[in-house]
Design an enzyme around this catalytic site. Structure first.
Site, PDB file in Angstrom:
ATOM      1  N   GLU A  76      17.498   3.198 -72.201  1.00  0.00           N
ATOM      2  CA  GLU A  76      17.752   3.726 -73.548  1.00  0.00           C
ATOM      3  C   GLU A  76      16.746   3.228 -74.598  1.00  0.00           C
ATOM      4  OE1 GLU A  76      22.551   4.376 -73.384  1.00  0.00           O
ATOM      5  OE2 GLU A  76      21.847   2.373 -73.814  1.00  0.00           O
TER       6      GLU A  76
HETATM    7  C1  TNX Z   1      25.024   2.691 -71.391  1.00  0.00           C
HETATM    8  S1  TNX Z   1      23.987   1.728 -68.903  1.00  0.00           S
HETATM    9  C2  TNX Z   1      24.299   1.539 -71.562  1.00  0.00           C
HETATM   10  C3  TNX Z   1      24.882   0.389 -72.240  1.00  0.00           C
HETATM   11  C4  TNX Z   1      26.267   0.686 -72.758  1.00  0.00           C
HETATM   12  C5  TNX Z   1      27.030   1.478 -71.746  1.00  0.00           C
HETATM   13  C6  TNX Z   1      28.448   1.741 -72.129  1.00  0.00           C
HETATM   14  C7  TNX Z   1      22.924   1.264 -69.684  1.00  0.00           C
HETATM   15  C8  TNX Z   1      21.856   0.838 -68.853  1.00  0.00           C
HETATM   16  N1  TNX Z   1      23.059   1.323 -71.006  1.00  0.00           N
HETATM   17  O1  TNX Z   1      24.062  -0.033 -73.278  1.00  0.00           O
HETATM   18  O2  TNX Z   1      26.926  -0.517 -72.989  1.00  0.00           O
HETATM   19  O3  TNX Z   1      26.381   2.709 -71.540  1.00  0.00           O
HETATM   20  O4  TNX Z   1      29.153   2.408 -71.132  1.00  0.00           O
END
Ligand code: TNX
Length: 533
Positions: free
Chosen positions: A339
Protein backbone atom coordinates in the site's frame (compact mmCIF):
# COMPACT_ATOMS: atom_id res chain seq x y z
CA UNK A 1 -5.26 -50.66 9.23
CA UNK A 2 -2.90 -47.88 8.35
CA UNK A 3 -4.66 -44.73 7.36
CA UNK A 4 -2.44 -43.05 4.91
CA UNK A 5 -4.25 -40.10 3.50
CA UNK A 6 -2.72 -40.33 0.10
CA UNK A 7 -4.31 -43.75 -0.45
CA UNK A 8 -7.46 -44.70 1.46
CA UNK A 9 -8.89 -41.90 3.56
CA UNK A 10 -12.60 -42.36 3.04
CA UNK A 11 -12.94 -46.08 3.73
CA UNK A 12 -11.01 -45.84 6.94
CA UNK A 13 -12.91 -42.76 8.01
CA UNK A 14 -16.13 -44.77 7.70
CA UNK A 15 -14.52 -47.71 9.47
CA UNK A 16 -13.36 -45.34 12.19
CA UNK A 17 -16.89 -44.01 12.64
CA UNK A 18 -18.25 -47.57 12.90
CA UNK A 19 -15.68 -48.34 15.57
CA UNK A 20 -16.64 -45.17 17.38
CA UNK A 21 -20.31 -46.09 17.36
CA UNK A 22 -19.39 -49.54 18.67
CA UNK A 23 -17.22 -48.03 21.38
CA UNK A 24 -19.94 -45.59 22.41
CA UNK A 25 -22.33 -48.54 22.74
CA UNK A 26 -19.95 -50.36 25.04
CA UNK A 27 -19.50 -47.35 27.24
CA UNK A 28 -23.21 -46.49 27.49
CA UNK A 29 -24.01 -49.85 29.03
CA UNK A 30 -21.10 -49.69 31.46
CA UNK A 31 -22.26 -48.86 34.97
CA UNK A 32 -19.29 -46.88 36.23
CA UNK A 33 -19.75 -43.15 35.48
CA UNK A 34 -16.03 -42.71 34.84
CA UNK A 35 -16.09 -45.49 32.28
CA UNK A 36 -19.01 -43.90 30.49
CA UNK A 37 -17.10 -40.69 29.97
CA UNK A 38 -13.96 -42.47 29.05
CA UNK A 39 -14.02 -43.38 25.34
CA UNK A 40 -10.60 -41.95 24.56
CA UNK A 41 -10.28 -39.35 21.83
CA UNK A 42 -9.68 -41.12 18.48
CA UNK A 43 -6.10 -40.64 17.27
CA UNK A 44 -7.22 -38.64 14.27
CA UNK A 45 -9.36 -36.15 16.18
CA UNK A 46 -6.55 -33.64 16.27
CA UNK A 47 -5.92 -30.28 14.60
CA UNK A 48 -3.96 -30.10 12.37
CA UNK A 49 -4.98 -33.52 11.00
CA UNK A 50 -2.04 -35.92 11.25
CA UNK A 51 -0.46 -37.24 8.07
CA UNK A 52 -1.04 -40.86 9.00
CA UNK A 53 -2.97 -42.65 11.76
CA UNK A 54 -3.04 -46.35 12.56
CA UNK A 55 -5.50 -46.96 15.39
CA UNK A 56 -5.34 -50.23 17.27
CA UNK A 57 -4.92 -51.85 20.63
CA UNK A 58 -6.01 -50.81 24.08
CA UNK A 59 -5.35 -47.30 25.33
CA UNK A 60 -2.64 -46.09 27.70
CA UNK A 61 -3.76 -44.53 30.94
CA UNK A 62 -1.77 -41.85 32.76
CA UNK A 63 -1.86 -42.54 36.51
CA UNK A 64 -0.27 -41.33 39.73
CA UNK A 65 2.55 -43.80 38.99
CA UNK A 66 3.37 -42.43 35.50
CA UNK A 67 6.80 -40.98 34.89
CA UNK A 68 8.06 -38.97 31.91
CA UNK A 69 11.28 -40.34 30.45
CA UNK A 70 13.52 -37.79 28.79
CA UNK A 71 16.90 -39.41 28.28
CA UNK A 72 19.59 -37.80 26.20
CA UNK A 73 19.76 -34.08 25.90
CA UNK A 74 18.93 -31.03 27.98
CA UNK A 75 16.57 -29.92 25.23
CA UNK A 76 14.52 -33.12 25.44
CA UNK A 77 14.38 -32.64 29.20
CA UNK A 78 13.11 -29.10 28.67
CA UNK A 79 10.33 -30.38 26.40
CA UNK A 80 9.50 -32.95 29.07
CA UNK A 81 9.27 -30.16 31.64
CA UNK A 82 6.94 -28.23 29.29
CA UNK A 83 4.74 -31.34 29.00
CA UNK A 84 4.58 -31.96 32.74
CA UNK A 85 3.83 -28.25 33.22
CA UNK A 86 0.69 -28.86 31.19
CA UNK A 87 -0.25 -32.24 32.74
CA UNK A 88 0.44 -31.75 36.45
CA UNK A 89 -2.18 -29.14 37.43
CA UNK A 90 -5.23 -30.99 36.07
CA UNK A 91 -4.10 -34.56 36.80
CA UNK A 92 -2.69 -33.73 40.22
CA UNK A 93 -0.04 -36.41 39.56
CA UNK A 94 3.67 -35.89 40.32
CA UNK A 95 4.81 -37.07 36.83
CA UNK A 96 8.53 -37.07 37.65
CA UNK A 97 11.04 -36.54 34.84
CA UNK A 98 13.30 -39.59 34.71
CA UNK A 99 16.21 -40.72 32.58
CA UNK A 100 15.74 -44.48 32.83
CA UNK A 101 13.10 -47.18 33.21
CA UNK A 102 10.36 -48.46 30.97
CA UNK A 103 6.74 -47.60 30.22
CA UNK A 104 5.14 -44.31 31.13
CA UNK A 105 5.51 -41.41 28.73
CA UNK A 106 8.72 -41.34 26.75
CA UNK A 107 10.21 -38.53 24.64
CA UNK A 108 13.16 -39.67 22.58
CA UNK A 109 15.28 -38.41 19.70
CA UNK A 110 15.81 -41.13 17.15
CA UNK A 111 16.19 -41.05 13.40
CA UNK A 112 12.88 -42.07 11.94
CA UNK A 113 12.91 -40.32 8.59
CA UNK A 114 10.15 -37.89 9.54
CA UNK A 115 12.17 -34.74 8.94
CA UNK A 116 12.98 -31.67 11.02
CA UNK A 117 9.49 -31.29 12.46
CA UNK A 118 7.89 -34.73 12.14
CA UNK A 119 7.26 -37.21 14.97
CA UNK A 120 5.88 -40.66 15.69
CA UNK A 121 3.49 -41.17 18.61
CA UNK A 122 2.84 -44.75 19.73
CA UNK A 123 0.32 -45.63 22.42
CA UNK A 124 -0.05 -49.06 24.04
CA UNK A 125 -1.28 -50.11 27.49
CA UNK A 126 2.38 -50.15 28.60
CA UNK A 127 3.16 -46.56 27.65
CA UNK A 128 3.18 -43.71 25.17
CA UNK A 129 6.30 -42.83 23.24
CA UNK A 130 6.97 -39.83 21.09
CA UNK A 131 10.03 -40.13 18.89
CA UNK A 132 11.42 -37.60 16.43
CA UNK A 133 14.56 -36.79 14.48
CA UNK A 134 14.80 -33.37 16.11
CA UNK A 135 13.45 -31.56 19.19
CA UNK A 136 10.86 -29.57 17.19
CA UNK A 137 9.25 -32.88 16.24
CA UNK A 138 9.05 -33.95 19.88
CA UNK A 139 7.43 -30.62 20.71
CA UNK A 140 4.82 -31.02 17.97
CA UNK A 141 4.20 -34.59 19.16
CA UNK A 142 3.55 -33.22 22.63
CA UNK A 143 0.83 -30.96 21.17
CA UNK A 144 -0.79 -34.03 19.61
CA UNK A 145 -0.60 -35.90 22.91
CA UNK A 146 -2.25 -32.92 24.60
CA UNK A 147 -5.15 -32.92 22.18
CA UNK A 148 -5.63 -36.69 22.62
CA UNK A 149 -6.31 -36.15 26.33
CA UNK A 150 -9.66 -34.82 27.56
CA UNK A 151 -10.06 -31.03 27.27
CA UNK A 152 -10.11 -30.79 31.07
CA UNK A 153 -6.36 -31.47 31.02
CA UNK A 154 -5.97 -27.79 30.15
CA UNK A 155 -7.50 -26.66 33.47
CA UNK A 156 -5.35 -25.40 36.27
CA UNK A 157 -7.09 -27.29 39.10
CA UNK A 158 -7.32 -31.06 39.69
CA UNK A 159 -9.90 -32.73 37.45
CA UNK A 160 -11.36 -36.25 37.69
CA UNK A 161 -9.91 -37.83 34.51
CA UNK A 162 -9.46 -40.63 33.52
CA UNK A 163 -6.45 -39.61 31.41
CA UNK A 164 -6.42 -42.12 28.58
CA UNK A 165 -4.72 -42.03 25.18
CA UNK A 166 -6.21 -44.23 22.48
CA UNK A 167 -4.06 -47.15 21.32
CA UNK A 168 -2.23 -47.01 18.00
CA UNK A 169 0.35 -45.01 16.10
CA UNK A 170 0.42 -41.51 14.62
CA UNK A 171 3.12 -40.66 12.09
CA UNK A 172 3.14 -37.03 11.24
CA UNK A 173 5.10 -34.34 9.44
CA UNK A 174 4.17 -30.96 7.95
CA UNK A 175 3.11 -30.27 4.40
CA UNK A 176 4.76 -26.81 4.44
CA UNK A 177 7.81 -25.56 6.29
CA UNK A 178 6.34 -22.07 6.87
CA UNK A 179 3.22 -22.02 9.04
CA UNK A 180 2.79 -18.52 10.31
CA UNK A 181 0.68 -16.11 12.26
CA UNK A 182 1.11 -12.34 12.28
CA UNK A 183 0.35 -9.92 15.08
CA UNK A 184 -0.03 -6.21 14.31
CA UNK A 185 1.42 -4.65 17.47
CA UNK A 186 1.44 -1.22 15.84
CA UNK A 187 -2.23 -0.27 15.47
CA UNK A 188 -2.76 -1.25 19.09
CA UNK A 189 0.32 -2.01 21.13
CA UNK A 190 0.31 -5.50 22.64
CA UNK A 191 2.29 -6.13 25.82
CA UNK A 192 4.88 -8.89 26.19
CA UNK A 193 2.45 -11.05 28.25
CA UNK A 194 -0.23 -10.62 25.56
CA UNK A 195 2.22 -11.74 22.87
CA UNK A 196 3.30 -14.72 24.99
CA UNK A 197 -0.30 -15.76 25.49
CA UNK A 198 -0.80 -15.76 21.71
CA UNK A 199 2.45 -17.72 21.21
CA UNK A 200 1.14 -20.43 23.54
CA UNK A 201 -2.03 -20.61 21.47
CA UNK A 202 -0.06 -20.85 18.21
CA UNK A 203 2.11 -23.66 19.58
CA UNK A 204 -0.96 -25.81 20.24
CA UNK A 205 -1.59 -25.87 16.47
CA UNK A 206 2.04 -26.46 15.42
CA UNK A 207 2.48 -22.96 13.98
CA UNK A 208 6.21 -22.25 13.70
CA UNK A 209 6.53 -18.64 12.52
CA UNK A 210 5.48 -15.52 14.45
CA UNK A 211 5.51 -12.44 12.22
CA UNK A 212 5.47 -9.21 14.24
CA UNK A 213 4.30 -6.09 12.39
CA UNK A 214 6.48 -3.72 14.42
CA UNK A 215 5.91 -0.40 12.68
CA UNK A 216 3.12 1.40 10.92
CA UNK A 217 1.60 4.86 10.67
CA UNK A 218 0.16 4.63 14.18
CA UNK A 219 3.17 3.43 16.12
CA UNK A 220 6.82 2.36 16.12
CA UNK A 221 7.17 -0.51 18.59
CA UNK A 222 10.86 -1.45 18.90
CA UNK A 223 13.80 0.43 20.39
CA UNK A 224 16.42 1.48 17.83
CA UNK A 225 19.41 2.88 19.74
CA UNK A 226 20.71 4.94 16.83
CA UNK A 227 17.30 6.57 16.27
CA UNK A 228 15.86 6.81 19.79
CA UNK A 229 12.85 8.98 18.96
CA UNK A 230 11.33 6.19 16.84
CA UNK A 231 10.21 4.27 19.91
CA UNK A 232 10.15 7.08 22.47
CA UNK A 233 8.01 9.43 20.37
CA UNK A 234 6.85 7.33 17.41
CA UNK A 235 5.66 4.65 19.81
CA UNK A 236 3.80 6.99 22.13
CA UNK A 237 0.31 6.50 20.75
CA UNK A 238 -1.92 4.08 18.83
CA UNK A 239 -5.27 3.90 17.03
CA UNK A 240 -7.80 5.88 19.00
CA UNK A 241 -5.15 7.95 20.79
CA UNK A 242 -4.22 5.54 23.59
CA UNK A 243 -0.77 5.52 25.18
CA UNK A 244 0.77 3.00 22.76
CA UNK A 245 4.08 1.57 23.87
CA UNK A 246 7.15 -0.17 22.55
CA UNK A 247 9.42 -3.11 23.26
CA UNK A 248 12.84 -2.46 24.74
CA UNK A 249 15.55 -4.68 23.31
CA UNK A 250 15.29 -6.81 26.46
CA UNK A 251 11.53 -7.16 25.96
CA UNK A 252 12.06 -8.15 22.36
CA UNK A 253 14.73 -10.72 23.24
CA UNK A 254 12.32 -12.17 25.79
CA UNK A 255 9.64 -12.59 23.10
CA UNK A 256 12.19 -14.24 20.80
CA UNK A 257 13.32 -16.56 23.62
CA UNK A 258 9.76 -17.50 24.59
CA UNK A 259 8.85 -18.19 20.98
CA UNK A 260 12.01 -20.24 20.37
CA UNK A 261 11.26 -22.38 23.42
CA UNK A 262 8.02 -23.26 21.61
CA UNK A 263 9.78 -23.80 18.26
CA UNK A 264 8.51 -20.60 16.69
CA UNK A 265 10.80 -18.32 14.70
CA UNK A 266 10.11 -14.59 15.03
CA UNK A 267 9.88 -12.66 11.74
CA UNK A 268 10.16 -8.94 12.48
CA UNK A 269 8.60 -6.49 10.02
CA UNK A 270 9.46 -2.85 9.46
CA UNK A 271 6.94 -1.72 6.88
CA UNK A 272 8.48 0.59 4.20
CA UNK A 273 8.33 2.89 2.29
CA UNK A 274 4.63 3.45 3.08
CA UNK A 275 2.99 2.90 6.47
CA UNK A 276 5.73 5.07 7.96
CA UNK A 277 4.00 8.04 9.58
CA UNK A 278 5.30 7.15 13.06
CA UNK A 279 8.90 7.33 11.77
CA UNK A 280 8.24 10.48 9.71
CA UNK A 281 6.72 12.14 12.78
CA UNK A 282 9.76 11.22 14.87
CA UNK A 283 12.43 12.63 12.51
CA UNK A 284 11.80 15.66 10.31
CA UNK A 285 14.80 14.81 8.15
CA UNK A 286 13.09 11.66 6.85
CA UNK A 287 10.49 13.86 5.11
CA UNK A 288 11.11 15.27 1.63
CA UNK A 289 9.96 18.72 2.80
CA UNK A 290 11.89 18.44 6.07
CA UNK A 291 8.72 18.90 8.11
CA UNK A 292 7.61 16.22 10.57
CA UNK A 293 3.89 15.42 10.38
CA UNK A 294 1.88 14.96 13.57
CA UNK A 295 1.46 11.51 15.10
CA UNK A 296 -1.48 9.64 13.62
CA UNK A 297 -4.20 7.74 15.49
CA UNK A 298 -6.73 7.06 12.69
CA UNK A 299 -7.10 3.98 10.50
CA UNK A 300 -6.57 5.27 6.95
CA UNK A 301 -3.80 3.65 4.91
CA UNK A 302 -1.58 4.75 2.03
CA UNK A 303 -0.86 8.39 2.92
CA UNK A 304 2.74 8.22 4.16
CA UNK A 305 6.06 7.58 2.42
CA UNK A 306 9.72 7.71 3.29
CA UNK A 307 11.58 10.18 1.10
CA UNK A 308 13.06 7.96 -1.57
CA UNK A 309 15.42 10.62 -2.91
CA UNK A 310 17.20 11.43 0.37
CA UNK A 311 20.35 9.76 1.65
CA UNK A 312 19.02 10.12 5.21
CA UNK A 313 16.38 7.55 4.33
CA UNK A 314 19.02 4.92 3.53
CA UNK A 315 21.08 5.77 6.62
CA UNK A 316 17.88 5.20 8.59
CA UNK A 317 17.08 1.92 6.84
CA UNK A 318 20.63 0.64 7.33
CA UNK A 319 20.67 1.46 11.04
CA UNK A 320 17.22 0.04 11.70
CA UNK A 321 17.84 -3.19 9.79
CA UNK A 322 21.29 -3.63 11.35
CA UNK A 323 19.93 -3.33 14.88
CA UNK A 324 16.92 -5.50 14.09
CA UNK A 325 19.09 -8.19 12.49
CA UNK A 326 21.28 -8.21 15.59
CA UNK A 327 18.18 -8.95 17.70
CA UNK A 328 16.99 -11.65 15.33
CA UNK A 329 18.28 -15.23 15.40
CA UNK A 330 15.71 -16.09 12.71
CA UNK A 331 16.37 -16.14 8.99
CA UNK A 332 14.07 -13.37 7.82
CA UNK A 333 13.55 -9.62 7.89
CA UNK A 334 10.18 -8.51 6.53
CA UNK A 335 10.40 -5.10 4.84
CA UNK A 336 6.68 -4.58 4.19
CA UNK A 337 6.19 -2.77 0.90
CA UNK A 338 2.37 -2.83 0.80
CA UNK A 339 0.00 0.00 0.00
CA UNK A 340 2.73 2.49 -0.89
CA UNK A 341 0.13 4.69 -2.54
CA UNK A 342 2.06 7.89 -1.84
CA UNK A 343 5.22 6.60 -3.47
CA UNK A 344 5.49 6.70 -7.26
CA UNK A 345 6.09 3.37 -8.95
CA UNK A 346 9.55 4.44 -10.08
CA UNK A 347 10.43 5.53 -6.54
CA UNK A 348 9.05 2.29 -5.10
CA UNK A 349 11.22 0.22 -7.44
CA UNK A 350 14.36 2.23 -6.73
CA UNK A 351 13.69 2.11 -2.98
CA UNK A 352 13.34 -1.70 -3.04
CA UNK A 353 16.43 -1.99 -5.23
CA UNK A 354 18.44 -0.20 -2.53
CA UNK A 355 16.86 -1.74 0.56
CA UNK A 356 16.81 -5.45 -0.30
CA UNK A 357 20.65 -5.67 -0.44
CA UNK A 358 20.79 -4.17 3.06
CA UNK A 359 18.82 -7.16 4.36
CA UNK A 360 21.33 -9.47 2.68
CA UNK A 361 24.25 -7.45 4.07
CA UNK A 362 23.02 -8.25 7.58
CA UNK A 363 22.73 -11.93 6.74
CA UNK A 364 18.97 -12.17 6.42
CA UNK A 365 16.44 -13.16 3.76
CA UNK A 366 13.91 -10.63 2.46
CA UNK A 367 10.20 -11.11 2.95
CA UNK A 368 7.90 -8.44 1.52
CA UNK A 369 4.18 -8.10 0.88
CA UNK A 370 3.41 -9.24 -2.66
CA UNK A 371 3.66 -5.74 -4.13
CA UNK A 372 7.37 -6.47 -4.02
CA UNK A 373 6.80 -8.61 -7.12
CA UNK A 374 6.07 -5.36 -8.99
CA UNK A 375 9.66 -4.26 -8.31
CA UNK A 376 12.72 -6.52 -8.64
CA UNK A 377 12.63 -9.14 -5.92
CA UNK A 378 16.21 -10.21 -5.16
CA UNK A 379 17.18 -13.83 -5.52
CA UNK A 380 15.83 -15.82 -2.58
CA UNK A 381 13.23 -13.21 -1.66
CA UNK A 382 9.81 -14.32 -0.47
CA UNK A 383 6.58 -12.48 -1.27
CA UNK A 384 3.58 -12.65 1.04
CA UNK A 385 0.41 -12.78 -1.05
CA UNK A 386 -2.54 -10.98 0.55
CA UNK A 387 -4.84 -10.71 -2.46
CA UNK A 388 -8.46 -11.81 -2.75
CA UNK A 389 -10.54 -13.86 -5.13
CA UNK A 390 -11.42 -10.55 -6.79
CA UNK A 391 -7.82 -9.34 -7.11
CA UNK A 392 -7.21 -8.43 -10.73
CA UNK A 393 -5.89 -11.05 -13.13
CA UNK A 394 -2.97 -8.74 -13.92
CA UNK A 395 -1.89 -8.50 -10.28
CA UNK A 396 -2.21 -12.25 -9.80
CA UNK A 397 -0.24 -12.84 -13.01
CA UNK A 398 2.57 -10.66 -11.69
CA UNK A 399 2.79 -12.77 -8.53
CA UNK A 400 2.64 -16.02 -10.52
CA UNK A 401 5.37 -14.77 -12.86
CA UNK A 402 7.62 -13.90 -9.91
CA UNK A 403 7.02 -17.35 -8.42
CA UNK A 404 7.97 -18.96 -11.72
CA UNK A 405 11.17 -16.94 -11.63
CA UNK A 406 12.12 -18.20 -8.18
CA UNK A 407 10.43 -15.88 -5.70
CA UNK A 408 8.97 -17.90 -2.82
CA UNK A 409 5.38 -17.33 -1.73
CA UNK A 410 3.68 -17.22 1.62
CA UNK A 411 -0.08 -17.33 1.17
CA UNK A 412 -2.23 -15.00 3.26
CA UNK A 413 -5.29 -14.44 1.07
CA UNK A 414 -7.20 -11.69 2.84
CA UNK A 415 -10.66 -13.10 2.09
CA UNK A 416 -9.58 -16.43 3.66
CA UNK A 417 -7.04 -16.00 6.42
CA UNK A 418 -7.09 -12.33 7.43
CA UNK A 419 -8.20 -12.99 10.96
CA UNK A 420 -9.37 -9.40 11.40
CA UNK A 421 -12.17 -9.83 8.85
CA UNK A 422 -15.65 -10.04 10.36
CA UNK A 423 -17.26 -13.48 10.31
CA UNK A 424 -20.71 -12.04 9.56
CA UNK A 425 -22.13 -8.55 9.29
CA UNK A 426 -23.00 -8.77 12.99
CA UNK A 427 -19.48 -9.51 14.23
CA UNK A 428 -18.83 -6.71 16.74
CA UNK A 429 -15.07 -6.49 16.04
CA UNK A 430 -12.97 -6.44 12.90
CA UNK A 431 -13.12 -4.98 9.41
CA UNK A 432 -14.88 -6.10 6.25
CA UNK A 433 -12.98 -4.60 3.32
CA UNK A 434 -12.00 -8.08 2.08
CA UNK A 435 -15.47 -9.48 2.75
CA UNK A 436 -17.12 -11.51 5.47
CA UNK A 437 -15.15 -14.66 6.26
CA UNK A 438 -17.00 -17.43 8.07
CA UNK A 439 -15.15 -20.49 9.36
CA UNK A 440 -15.85 -22.68 6.36
CA UNK A 441 -14.70 -20.10 3.84
CA UNK A 442 -11.52 -19.60 5.82
CA UNK A 443 -10.74 -23.35 5.77
CA UNK A 444 -12.03 -24.40 2.35
CA UNK A 445 -9.18 -23.66 -0.05
CA UNK A 446 -5.98 -25.35 -1.09
CA UNK A 447 -2.64 -23.53 -0.92
CA UNK A 448 -1.28 -25.63 -3.79
CA UNK A 449 -3.96 -24.63 -6.30
CA UNK A 450 -4.96 -21.23 -4.95
CA UNK A 451 -2.91 -19.28 -7.50
CA UNK A 452 -2.97 -21.39 -10.67
CA UNK A 453 0.37 -21.51 -12.45
CA UNK A 454 2.53 -21.19 -9.35
CA UNK A 455 5.06 -24.04 -9.20
CA UNK A 456 4.55 -26.18 -6.09
CA UNK A 457 8.13 -25.57 -5.00
CA UNK A 458 7.46 -21.82 -4.72
CA UNK A 459 4.88 -22.23 -1.97
CA UNK A 460 6.57 -21.94 1.38
CA UNK A 461 3.35 -22.09 3.36
CA UNK A 462 0.46 -20.21 4.87
CA UNK A 463 0.25 -17.29 7.29
CA UNK A 464 -2.77 -15.88 9.10
CA UNK A 465 -2.35 -12.16 9.85
CA UNK A 466 -4.21 -10.42 12.66
CA UNK A 467 -4.45 -6.66 12.14
CA UNK A 468 -5.46 -4.71 15.20
CA UNK A 469 -7.23 -1.52 14.12
CA UNK A 470 -10.27 -2.70 16.13
CA UNK A 471 -8.59 -5.06 18.59
CA UNK A 472 -7.05 -4.22 21.97
CA UNK A 473 -7.46 -6.96 24.55
CA UNK A 474 -6.41 -10.61 24.32
CA UNK A 475 -10.10 -11.52 24.37
CA UNK A 476 -10.54 -9.43 21.19
CA UNK A 477 -7.60 -11.11 19.45
CA UNK A 478 -8.87 -14.55 20.41
CA UNK A 479 -12.43 -13.92 19.29
CA UNK A 480 -11.17 -13.11 15.79
CA UNK A 481 -8.46 -15.80 15.69
CA UNK A 482 -10.54 -18.69 17.01
CA UNK A 483 -11.69 -20.80 15.27
CA UNK A 484 -10.12 -19.55 12.02
CA UNK A 485 -6.50 -19.80 13.19
CA UNK A 486 -6.91 -23.56 13.64
CA UNK A 487 -7.97 -23.86 9.99
CA UNK A 488 -5.00 -21.86 8.73
CA UNK A 489 -2.69 -24.04 10.84
CA UNK A 490 -4.23 -27.15 9.32
CA UNK A 491 -3.86 -25.84 5.76
CA UNK A 492 -0.17 -25.34 6.49
CA UNK A 493 0.47 -28.67 8.19
CA UNK A 494 -1.87 -31.39 6.96
CA UNK A 495 -1.66 -33.33 3.69
CA UNK A 496 -4.13 -32.14 1.05
CA UNK A 497 -5.79 -35.58 1.17
CA UNK A 498 -7.06 -34.90 4.69
CA UNK A 499 -8.94 -31.82 3.50
CA UNK A 500 -12.63 -32.39 4.16
CA UNK A 501 -14.96 -29.81 5.67
CA UNK A 502 -17.25 -32.33 7.34
CA UNK A 503 -14.40 -34.16 9.03
CA UNK A 504 -12.76 -30.86 9.92
CA UNK A 505 -15.84 -29.39 11.56
CA UNK A 506 -16.09 -32.49 13.79
CA UNK A 507 -12.50 -32.06 14.87
CA UNK A 508 -13.01 -28.34 15.29
CA UNK A 509 -16.05 -28.86 17.52
CA UNK A 510 -13.86 -30.91 19.85
CA UNK A 511 -11.56 -27.89 20.28
CA UNK A 512 -14.36 -25.82 21.85
CA UNK A 513 -14.16 -27.42 25.32
CA UNK A 514 -10.36 -27.11 25.16
CA UNK A 515 -10.64 -23.38 24.46
CA UNK A 516 -13.14 -23.10 27.30
CA UNK A 517 -10.67 -24.86 29.61
CA UNK A 518 -7.84 -22.57 28.46
CA UNK A 519 -9.96 -19.44 28.88
CA UNK A 520 -9.70 -18.66 25.15
CA UNK A 521 -12.51 -16.44 23.88
CA UNK A 522 -13.85 -17.77 20.58
CA UNK A 523 -16.59 -17.24 18.04
CA UNK A 524 -19.17 -20.00 18.32
CA UNK A 525 -19.80 -20.22 14.61
CA UNK A 526 -23.18 -21.76 13.73
CA UNK A 527 -21.32 -23.73 11.04
CA UNK A 528 -19.88 -25.95 13.79
CA UNK A 529 -21.82 -28.24 16.17
CA UNK A 530 -20.13 -27.26 19.41
CA UNK A 531 -20.62 -29.75 22.24
CA UNK A 532 -23.21 -28.50 24.70
CA UNK A 533 -21.65 -29.74 27.94
C1 TNX B 1 -4.38 -4.18 4.69
S1 TNX B 1 -2.47 -6.28 4.34
C2 TNX B 1 -3.15 -3.83 5.19
C3 TNX B 1 -3.02 -3.37 6.57
C4 TNX B 1 -4.36 -3.27 7.26
C5 TNX B 1 -5.21 -4.44 6.89
C6 TNX B 1 -6.53 -4.48 7.60
C7 TNX B 1 -1.54 -5.24 4.23
C8 TNX B 1 -0.30 -5.74 3.77
N1 TNX B 1 -1.96 -4.01 4.52
O1 TNX B 1 -2.36 -2.15 6.62
O2 TNX B 1 -4.16 -3.26 8.63
O3 TNX B 1 -5.44 -4.43 5.50
O4 TNX B 1 -7.26 -5.62 7.30
Amino acid sequence: MRRNHSTTPRTTRILGSLLLVAAAGVFTVAAHPEARAAAPTPLDRVIPAPASVEPGGAPYRITRATGVRVGGSAEVRRIGAYLTGILRPATGYPLPLTEHGTGGIELRLSKGGLGAEGYRLRSTPAGVSITADAPAGLFHGVQTLRQLLPAAVERKTVQPGPWRIAGGTVEDRPRYAYRGAMLDVSRHFLTVPQVKRYIDQLALYKINELHLHLSDDQGWRITVDSWPRLAAYGGSTEVGGGAGGHYTKADYREIVRYAAARYLEVVPEIDMPGHTNAALASYAKLNCDGVAPPLYTGTEVGFSSLCVAKQATYDFVDDVLRELAALTPGRYLHIGGDEAHSTSHADYVSFMDRVQPVVAKYGKTVIGWHQLTGAHPVQGAIAQYWGLDRTSAAEKAQVVEAARNGTGLILSPADRVYLDMKYTKDTPLGLDWAGLVEVRRSYDWDPATYLPGVPASAIRGVEAPLWTETLKKSADLEYMAFPRLAGAAELGWSPAATHDWDAYRTRLAAQGPRWDALGINYYRSPQVSWPTS
